[in-house]
Design a protein around this motif. Structure first.
Motif, PDB file in Angstrom:
ATOM      1  N   GLN A  74       0.821  -1.206   0.000  1.00 21.12           N
ATOM      2  CA  GLN A  74       0.000   0.000   0.000  1.00 21.12           C
ATOM      3  C   GLN A  74       0.857   1.258   0.000  1.00 21.12           C
ATOM      4  OE1 GLN A  74      -2.357  -0.982   3.490  1.00 21.12           O
ATOM      5  NE2 GLN A  74      -4.127  -1.505   2.218  1.00 21.12           N
ATOM      6  N   ASN A  75       1.946   1.234   0.752  1.00 24.36           N
ATOM      7  CA  ASN A  75       2.826   2.399   0.822  1.00 24.36           C
ATOM      8  C   ASN A  75       3.406   2.739  -0.548  1.00 24.36           C
ATOM      9  OD1 ASN A  75       4.486   4.398   2.330  1.00 24.36           O
ATOM     10  ND2 ASN A  75       6.161   3.095   1.637  1.00 24.36           N
ATOM     11  N   ARG A  76       3.918   1.723  -1.251  1.00 26.94           N
ATOM     12  CA  ARG A  76       4.520   1.977  -2.555  1.00 26.94           C
ATOM     13  C   ARG A  76       3.465   2.396  -3.582  1.00 26.94           C
ATOM     14  NH1 ARG A  76       9.108   2.677  -2.009  1.00 26.94           N
ATOM     15  NH2 ARG A  76      10.422   0.880  -2.456  1.00 26.94           N
ATOM     16  N   CYS A  77       2.282   1.818  -3.502  1.00 29.72           N
ATOM     17  CA  CYS A  77       1.212   2.215  -4.424  1.00 29.72           C
ATOM     18  C   CYS A  77       0.819   3.671  -4.204  1.00 29.72           C
ATOM     19  CB  CYS A  77      -0.011   1.309  -4.251  1.00 29.72           C
ATOM     20  SG  CYS A  77       0.172  -0.327  -4.993  1.00 29.72           S
ATOM     21  N   LEU A  78       0.728   4.085  -2.962  1.00 27.63           N
ATOM     22  CA  LEU A  78       0.409   5.477  -2.672  1.00 27.63           C
ATOM     23  C   LEU A  78       1.497   6.416  -3.182  1.00 27.63           C
ATOM     24  CD1 LEU A  78      -1.055   5.192   0.936  1.00 27.63           C
ATOM     25  CD2 LEU A  78      -2.257   6.099  -1.053  1.00 27.63           C
ATOM     26  N   GLU A  79       2.744   6.008  -2.999  1.00 27.24           N
ATOM     27  CA  GLU A  79       3.864   6.830  -3.456  1.00 27.24           C
ATOM     28  C   GLU A  79       3.857   6.984  -4.978  1.00 27.24           C
ATOM     29  OE1 GLU A  79       7.211   5.747  -0.021  1.00 27.24           O
ATOM     30  OE2 GLU A  79       7.417   4.987  -2.059  1.00 27.24           O
ATOM     31  N   LYS A  80       3.484   5.927  -5.689  1.00 25.67           N
ATOM     32  CA  LYS A  80       3.601   5.913  -7.140  1.00 25.67           C
ATOM     33  C   LYS A  80       2.305   6.232  -7.874  1.00 25.67           C
ATOM     34  CE  LYS A  80       7.914   4.749  -6.866  1.00 25.67           C
ATOM     35  NZ  LYS A  80       8.968   5.722  -7.210  1.00 25.67           N
ATOM     36  N   GLY A  81       1.235   6.521  -7.138  1.00 29.21           N
ATOM     37  CA  GLY A  81      -0.018   6.879  -7.799  1.00 29.21           C
ATOM     38  C   GLY A  81      -0.710   5.699  -8.450  1.00 29.21           C
ATOM     39  N   ILE A  82      -0.601   4.528  -7.841  1.00 26.70           N
ATOM     40  CA  ILE A  82      -1.199   3.305  -8.379  1.00 26.70           C
ATOM     41  C   ILE A  82      -2.436   2.949  -7.557  1.00 26.70           C
ATOM     42  CG2 ILE A  82      -0.831   0.838  -8.813  1.00 26.70           C
ATOM     43  CD1 ILE A  82       2.194   1.492  -8.984  1.00 26.70           C
ATOM     44  N   THR A  83      -3.549   2.760  -8.216  1.00 27.29           N
ATOM     45  CA  THR A  83      -4.767   2.364  -7.518  1.00 27.29           C
ATOM     46  C   THR A  83      -4.677   0.903  -7.113  1.00 27.29           C
ATOM     47  OG1 THR A  83      -6.130   3.944  -8.733  1.00 27.29           O
ATOM     48  CG2 THR A  83      -7.271   2.086  -7.732  1.00 27.29           C
ATOM     49  N   LEU A  84      -5.046   0.619  -5.876  1.00 24.61           N
ATOM     50  CA  LEU A  84      -4.961  -0.749  -5.360  1.00 24.61           C
ATOM     51  C   LEU A  84      -6.326  -1.197  -4.878  1.00 24.61           C
ATOM     52  CD1 LEU A  84      -2.993  -3.095  -4.592  1.00 24.61           C
ATOM     53  CD2 LEU A  84      -2.878  -2.067  -2.313  1.00 24.61           C
ATOM     54  N   ARG A  85      -6.772  -2.336  -5.379  1.00 28.82           N
ATOM     55  CA  ARG A  85      -8.010  -2.966  -4.923  1.00 28.82           C
ATOM     56  C   ARG A  85      -7.650  -4.258  -4.214  1.00 28.82           C
ATOM     57  NH1 ARG A  85     -12.382  -1.474  -8.254  1.00 28.82           N
ATOM     58  NH2 ARG A  85     -13.664  -2.791  -6.900  1.00 28.82           N
ATOM     59  N   SER A  86      -8.332  -4.554  -3.123  1.00 32.32           N
ATOM     60  CA  SER A  86      -8.004  -5.737  -2.323  1.00 32.32           C
ATOM     61  C   SER A  86      -9.133  -6.760  -2.351  1.00 32.32           C
ATOM     62  CB  SER A  86      -7.713  -5.329  -0.871  1.00 32.32           C
ATOM     63  OG  SER A  86      -6.575  -4.498  -0.804  1.00 32.32           O
ATOM     64  N   LEU A  87      -8.740  -8.032  -2.482  1.00 36.99           N
ATOM     65  CA  LEU A  87      -9.688  -9.139  -2.449  1.00 36.99           C
ATOM     66  C   LEU A  87      -9.144 -10.239  -1.547  1.00 36.99           C
ATOM     67  CD1 LEU A  87     -10.520  -9.621  -6.257  1.00 36.99           C
ATOM     68  CD2 LEU A  87     -11.947  -8.452  -4.560  1.00 36.99           C
ATOM     69  N   HIS A  88     -10.045 -11.004  -0.963  1.00 33.89           N
ATOM     70  CA  HIS A  88      -9.656 -12.247  -0.293  1.00 33.89           C
ATOM     71  C   HIS A  88      -9.762 -13.369  -1.307  1.00 33.89           C
ATOM     72  CE1 HIS A  88     -10.547 -15.871   2.263  1.00 33.89           C
ATOM     73  NE2 HIS A  88      -9.412 -15.446   2.782  1.00 33.89           N
ATOM     74  N   ILE A  89      -9.011 -14.429  -1.114  1.00 35.89           N
ATOM     75  CA  ILE A  89      -8.966 -15.506  -2.109  1.00 35.89           C
ATOM     76  C   ILE A  89     -10.345 -16.071  -2.426  1.00 35.89           C
ATOM     77  CG2 ILE A  89      -8.511 -17.272  -0.343  1.00 35.89           C
ATOM     78  CD1 ILE A  89      -7.143 -17.108  -3.964  1.00 35.89           C
ATOM     79  N   HIS A  90     -11.247 -16.077  -1.446  1.00 35.48           N
ATOM     80  CA  HIS A  90     -12.581 -16.621  -1.685  1.00 35.48           C
ATOM     81  C   HIS A  90     -13.444 -15.711  -2.557  1.00 35.48           C
ATOM     82  CE1 HIS A  90     -12.131 -19.163   2.234  1.00 35.48           C
ATOM     83  NE2 HIS A  90     -11.577 -19.740   1.191  1.00 35.48           N
ATOM     84  N   GLN A  91     -12.941 -14.521  -2.876  1.00 37.39           N
ATOM     85  CA  GLN A  91     -13.696 -13.574  -3.690  1.00 37.39           C
ATOM     86  C   GLN A  91     -13.266 -13.562  -5.157  1.00 37.39           C
ATOM     87  OE1 GLN A  91     -12.619 -10.176  -1.143  1.00 37.39           O
ATOM     88  NE2 GLN A  91     -14.781  -9.933  -0.637  1.00 37.39           N
ATOM     89  N   ILE A  92     -12.293 -14.389  -5.532  1.00 37.00           N
ATOM     90  CA  ILE A  92     -11.754 -14.279  -6.891  1.00 37.00           C
ATOM     91  C   ILE A  92     -12.743 -14.729  -7.964  1.00 37.00           C
ATOM     92  CG2 ILE A  92      -9.352 -14.441  -6.167  1.00 37.00           C
ATOM     93  CD1 ILE A  92      -9.290 -17.326  -6.977  1.00 37.00           C
ATOM     94  N   GLU A  93     -13.536 -15.749  -7.691  1.00 36.83           N
ATOM     95  CA  GLU A  93     -14.472 -16.215  -8.707  1.00 36.83           C
ATOM     96  C   GLU A  93     -15.537 -15.173  -9.000  1.00 36.83           C
ATOM     97  OE1 GLU A  93     -16.124 -20.079  -8.405  1.00 36.83           O
ATOM     98  OE2 GLU A  93     -14.262 -21.028  -7.757  1.00 36.83           O
ATOM     99  N   ALA A  94     -15.947 -14.427  -7.981  1.00 35.90           N
ATOM    100  CA  ALA A  94     -16.991 -13.405  -8.159  1.00 35.90           C
ATOM    101  C   ALA A  94     -16.426 -12.107  -8.728  1.00 35.90           C
ATOM    102  CB  ALA A  94     -17.671 -13.130  -6.826  1.00 35.90           C
ATOM    103  N   ASN A  95     -15.120 -12.013  -8.870  1.00 36.04           N
ATOM    104  CA  ASN A  95     -14.494 -10.771  -9.348  1.00 36.04           C
ATOM    105  C   ASN A  95     -13.567 -11.028 -10.532  1.00 36.04           C
ATOM    106  OD1 ASN A  95     -15.057  -8.382  -7.253  1.00 36.04           O
ATOM    107  ND2 ASN A  95     -14.869 -10.297  -6.094  1.00 36.04           N
TER     108      ASN A  95
END
Length: 353
Positions: free
Chosen positions: A117-138
């Protein structure tokens, strides 16, 4: 190397231009980088007091920090010259094998997430978070992401699903597909051999191991068997790295006639459970049983006695994963694996000889 810099993330003094980071905010607010990162990312699973929220916001304002997301809202208001320092805001997806509740109880993986998260914030990269059980629905989200950062350990089916959905995969703390993907790892084999070398040279005769079925277990068995010191009852394989698993494994171990003289715990959290079981059994550390942990969590130095452990670098591992993504944007075509080192932290629970 591609650099994604946002003008609003700089603060100035008379001598230099300094990039404000989450660590700067953490020092000023006296709050962990993990909490600050999750707060700035509007993490819905975060529970934080109003006092801490205020402290974070005051530190952000005092240091002149604005997240890349806020900066992009003002993007259209900048001049054409100002936009030369800005790049497209790429979107990454972080897939975690732990649930939010499990991750909170594991400082190692919490630190990996904070680094990402720190590096994404520094570099202007959007980060979305998922748990492994959510991958099929996403699947659409994963397929359209610039890359997927998979943190932790996944089943063969989960790995296959991730890879066929998005081949721009970066694994952190595992490498299930070898040269097919980028990965960031601890050299667990080298770490375990270093620990076992100190155990052997300290003339321990009944070493024990509590941990998962991975490289450290294999190294423990290899070394103890080669020195004629392997005892099956002193080798406990657990499914989870937590206080309770360490406690239960140590309790079982103490029911046998042969007791260990040193316990190698796969994580410091496991070591906390080991301490509890030893003390409940009326024994002492290190006089009766010595203990070595892994990770050097913040409380390790405050345990009684202070815990000898291997220091790891999970925050930097998370940052490295994002750096690998940026290298790919800059044109790197080959896959690579980054191995992080470790550092022995000597304290009172294990006596070096």
């Amino acid at each position: 190397m591609l650099r994604i810099l946002w003008p609003s993330q700089f603060r100035y003094d008379k001598k230099a231009i300094i990039l404000t980071t989450l660590k700067d905010i953490a020092v000023r607010a006296n709050i962990s980088t993990s909490t600050i990162s999750r707060f700035l990312n509007n993490d819905p699973t975060l529970s934080v007091s109003d006092k801490k929220k205020q402290a974070i916001l005051e530190a952000v304002d005092a240091l002149g920090y604005k997240s890349p997301q806020r900066s992009k809202k003002n993007f259209n208001q900048t001049s054409s010259d100002d936009t030369q320092d800005c790049e497209i805001n790429y979107e990454l997806v972080l897939v975690n094998f732990l649930t939010p509740t499990q991750e909170i109880d594991d400082p190692y993986f919490t630190s990996i997430r904070a680094g990402i998260q720190n590096r994404c914030l520094e570099k202007g990269i959007t980060l979305r978070s998922l748990h492994i059980h959510q991958i099929e629905a996403n699947q659409v989200l994963l397929r359209n992401a610039a890359a997927v950062v998979a943190v932790g350990h996944f089943s063969n089916e989960e790995v296959s699903l991730l890879y066929h959905t998005n081949k721009n995969l970066i694994f952190v703390d595992s490498n299930p597909l070898g040269l097919k993907t980028d990965s960031v790892l601890i050299d667990r084999t080298a770490l375990a051999h270093d620990v076992m070398s100190f155990i052997i040279t300290s003339q321990c005769k009944k070493p024990a191991f509590i941990g998962n079925n991975e490289e450290r277990l294999h190294a423990f068995r290899e070394v103890t068997q080669s020195h004629g010191l392997y005892i099956e009852s002193l080798c406990k394989v657990s499914k989870e790295y937590c206080i309770e698993s360490g406690y239960q494994a140590m309790k079982e171990m103490l029911q046998h006639k042969t007791l260990p003289d040193v316990v190698y715990a796969a994580t410091d959290m496991v070591a906390v459970g080991v301490y509890r079981a030893i003390y409940e059994h009326g024994l002492s550390i290190p006089e009766d049983i010595q203990v070595i942990g892994t990770n050097d969590i913040s409380s390790a130095r405050h345990m009684s006695p202070s815990l000898t452990t291997m220091r790891l670098f999970p925050f930097e591992m998370g940052e490295a994963a994002i750096d690998m993504f940026i290298e790919t944007l800059a044109g790197r075509r080959h896959k690579k694996t980054v191995l992080f080192s470790h550092e022995f932290i000597w304290r009172d629970s294990f006596t070096k000889k």
